[in-house]
Scaffold this motif. Structure first.
Motif: not given
Ligand SMILES: [Zn+2]
Length: 647
Positions: A314-315, A348, A418, A285, A318
């Motif tokens: 996901h990224e 995370e 996570y 990220e 971030h």
């Molecule tokens: Zn991550």
């Protein structure tokens, strides 16, 4: 657009917040040290990327006397001291045509000591970095820590730098850095140097460059401001030309994030995607971009998709959760001070939850695929024996030790914050929904917590556990501090399935791998093997019979098996994977154990697995709860007016 309107370097830090937390040393406007007045000039030469060599020519403003330069050690996003100093070669310093001697610091091996002669105001440095990740014959991703060199002991946001890049002839460039020539072509003239606007070392480290021979850039969701683009580089021209349906789903992701977070913290956002088995699968990220890698055909073959479907979501998430809102103790003013991982179950874990939810809302994965992947991780966490001695918090505090756990990883645990975090945030989301009769949800929390301060350019607003609990209380009054401490700090024999149950489903087991599990096995064979015996006999086996891991205290553990052993015989016949599966099926409900012949080093041994439960693969089954919040959670919030447009 708007880049110059913030600070000189394009990055703002919300100084009042920092001051309140005692971070006065990193406020904007802190005094620059003498060596940081003029920008460092760095030219990254990626011409030799196909040979795995990046080069840098660096000019640093200096004054006479002792000077200590450094390369980054603790890399944001990895939360580990993995700056690639060991891969740096060819280091040479010159000034006024003379070569200067240098000496590495004996304690901090990332530092180089020099003495600058009198009268010298410019130091030239050359270095090469031997790169092994995120590069192929046709693709290269520059994460700047490979080439950065700057004065030590100064906050990196206080060090101005003006970056440039040279790429192989005909290769395109994607980056969130601002080009010096506005509107410049992403494919520069052969051998030319592409210059970018001045920034600072902290922001440059956060702004990778993607280059590739087969390169396309696509504009996403043009009705949304600021601009979002995806730059794609691949090993073949076909894979670089992402198809319209995939682009439409990625554009939907932009729309869903816009709805979910209600603010943004970048001037433009660039997804930087490699499609290459060689460059690898994974993501890192950044505030205004993300370094994303998928394998060949991961986006074109539907059966491969579930394993990577949440990567971009996901990224992208971030940018809000991790880059903009960052745990106070995880943020450090330089790349030399260790980052503290204790709140990674937010950084995370919440991102893991939101990435999967947003991917489903955008159509990058179906609701069924969402449930299949959730079932897999819930069961995986539940079957991780190390949970009996190590809390989720300890996996976060010790994060920098736990990335590449090898043998008995099931007992040591990995970076489980996570997936424990994903289950935790689902628990919180469904608890809010149920308690408020579905009037409130985690979506309300995200807008308050991640959207704090409204739209900004790249910025860092640190937070503490207390602010997190207080913001949850704003959404729904509850003893959130005790709730969180119990789930994170304490050891629990079982994973937190409360969110799944409250969401209208139970974790159950079926006798076939789900489509998503098959996709994950194909994408991550070195980690999952065939996965076929894990939730049953408790052993992870490769196609060749070699054992990746053994579930601590499980049936295969009791039979004496160990990671590194190789199964060579099953019930008197030479091993193959189908034979082992058939043996597990045949032993169901009987008393005769499964007889194995096993090789350990150059010795043979027999092992009898006393397991009679048949094949087991996790799946979610609808339970008796009237509300299926899990189905509500993945419904799109945004409308999708039209597909992405080619720029
Ligand atoms: Zn991550």
């Amino acid at each position: 657009m708007g880049r110059a309107s913030l600070t000189r370097n394009g990055v703002t830090i919300l100084a009042g917040v920092f001051a309140a937390l005692g971070f006065a040393n990193v406020q904007v406007g802190a005094k620059h040290t003498q060596s940081a007045k003029e920008p460092i000039q760095i030219v990254a030469d990626l011409s030799e990327a196909p040979r795995r060599i990046f080069r840098a020519e660096i000019d640093l403003p200096v004054t006479a006397g002792p000077l200590t330069l450094t390369t980054p050690q603790w890399i944001p996003g990895t939360h580990m001291p993995v700056g690639p100093v060991a891969k740096i070669a060819g280091v040479a310093f010159t000034a006024n045509g003379q070569t200067l001697l240098w000496r590495r610091d004996e304690v901090d091996l990332y530092q180089f000591h020099l003495t600058i002669p009198s009268g010298v105001t410019n130091l030239h440095a050359h270095l090469d970095c031997i790169v092994s990740d995120r590069v192929s014959e046709k693709v290269a991703m520059l994460e700047w820590e490979s080439l950065l060199l700057y004065p030590a002991h100064i906050a990196v946001r206080e060090i101005p730098v003006q970056p440039s890049v040279i790429v192989p002839a005909g290769w395109g460039i994607g980056t969130a850095l601002t080009p010096m020539a506005p509107g410049s072509n992403p494919v520069p003239a052969a051998g030319s140097t592409t210059r970018f606007a001045e920034t600072d070392v902290e922001q440059l480290e956060d702004s990778p460059i993607l280059t590739g021979e087969y390169f396309h850039e696509f504009l996403l969701a043009p009705e949304i401001s600021p601009k979002h683009v995806i730059g794609v580089a691949a090993d073949t021209p076909e894979e670089a030309a992402l198809k319209a349906p995939v682009l439409a789903e990625i554009a939907n992701l932009v729309r869903e994030a816009d709805k979910e977070y209600g603010s943004h913290h970048y001037h433009e956002y660039h997804f930087l995607l490699t499609v290459s088995d060689v460059a690898g699968i994974g993501g890192l990220e950044h505030g205004q971009s993300s370094d994303d890698g998928v394998g060949d055909k991961d986006f074109t073959e539907s059966e491969r998709r579930p394993a990577i479907a949440d990567l971009l979501a996901h990224e992208f998430t971030h940018s809000w959760n991790g880059k903009y809102r960052r745990p106070a103790s995880l943020y450090q003013p330089d790349f030399a001070t260790p980052q503290h991982g204790e709140l990674l179950w937010v950084y995370e874990g919440m991102t893991q939850y939101l990435g999967n939810v947003l991917a489903a809302r955008a159509g990058l994965k179906s609701p069924q695929e969402y449930r299949e992947v959730l079932a897999f991780w819930a069961a995986w966490m539940d079957f991780t024996a190390g949970r009996n001695w190590r809390s989720t918090e300890d996996t976060a505090v010790a994060a920098s030790l736990l990335r590449d756990i090898d043998r008995w990883g099931n007992w040591t645990r990995g970076q489980d914050y996570y997936f424990e975090g994903e289950l935790l945030w689902l628990d919180i989301d469904t608890l809010i929904r149920k308690t408020t009769n579905n009037h409130k949800s985690l979506d309300d929390f995200e807008r308050l917590f991640l959207g704090k301060g409204g739209n900004t350019g790249p910025a860092i607003v640190p937070y503490t556990f207390d602010e997190l609990a207080a913001t949850l209380n704003q959404v729904m009054p509850y003893d959130w501090a005790s709730f969180l401490h119990d789930r994170i700090d304490n050891v629990h024999e079982h994973a937190d399935f409360d969110g799944i149950r409250r969401g209208g489903y139970d974790v159950a087991y079926q006798e076939e791998l789900s489509a998503s599990e098959k996709s994950m096995v194909q994408a991550f064979p070195k980690w999952l093997g065939s996965l076929e015996e894990w939730f049953s006999a408790g052993v992870l086996v490769n196609a060749d019979g070699s054992i990746l891991d053994v579930r601590w205290n499980g049936p295969s553990y009791e039979a004496g098996l160990a990671p590194g052993d190789r199964i060579i015989g099953v019930n008197g016949r030479v091993y193959n994977g189908d034979l082992l599966r058939a043996a597990i099926r045949d032993a169901k409900g009987k008393t005769e154990p499964i007889h194995l012949m096993v090789q350990r080093e150059s010795y043979l041994r027999t092992a009898d697995i006393d397991y009679h439960g048949g094949e087991r693969y996790p799946v979610l089954k609808r339970n008796g709860e009237t509300s299926a919040y899990l189905d509500d959670i993945v419904k799109p919030l945004a409308s999708s007016p039209n597909a992405a447009e080619k720029k």
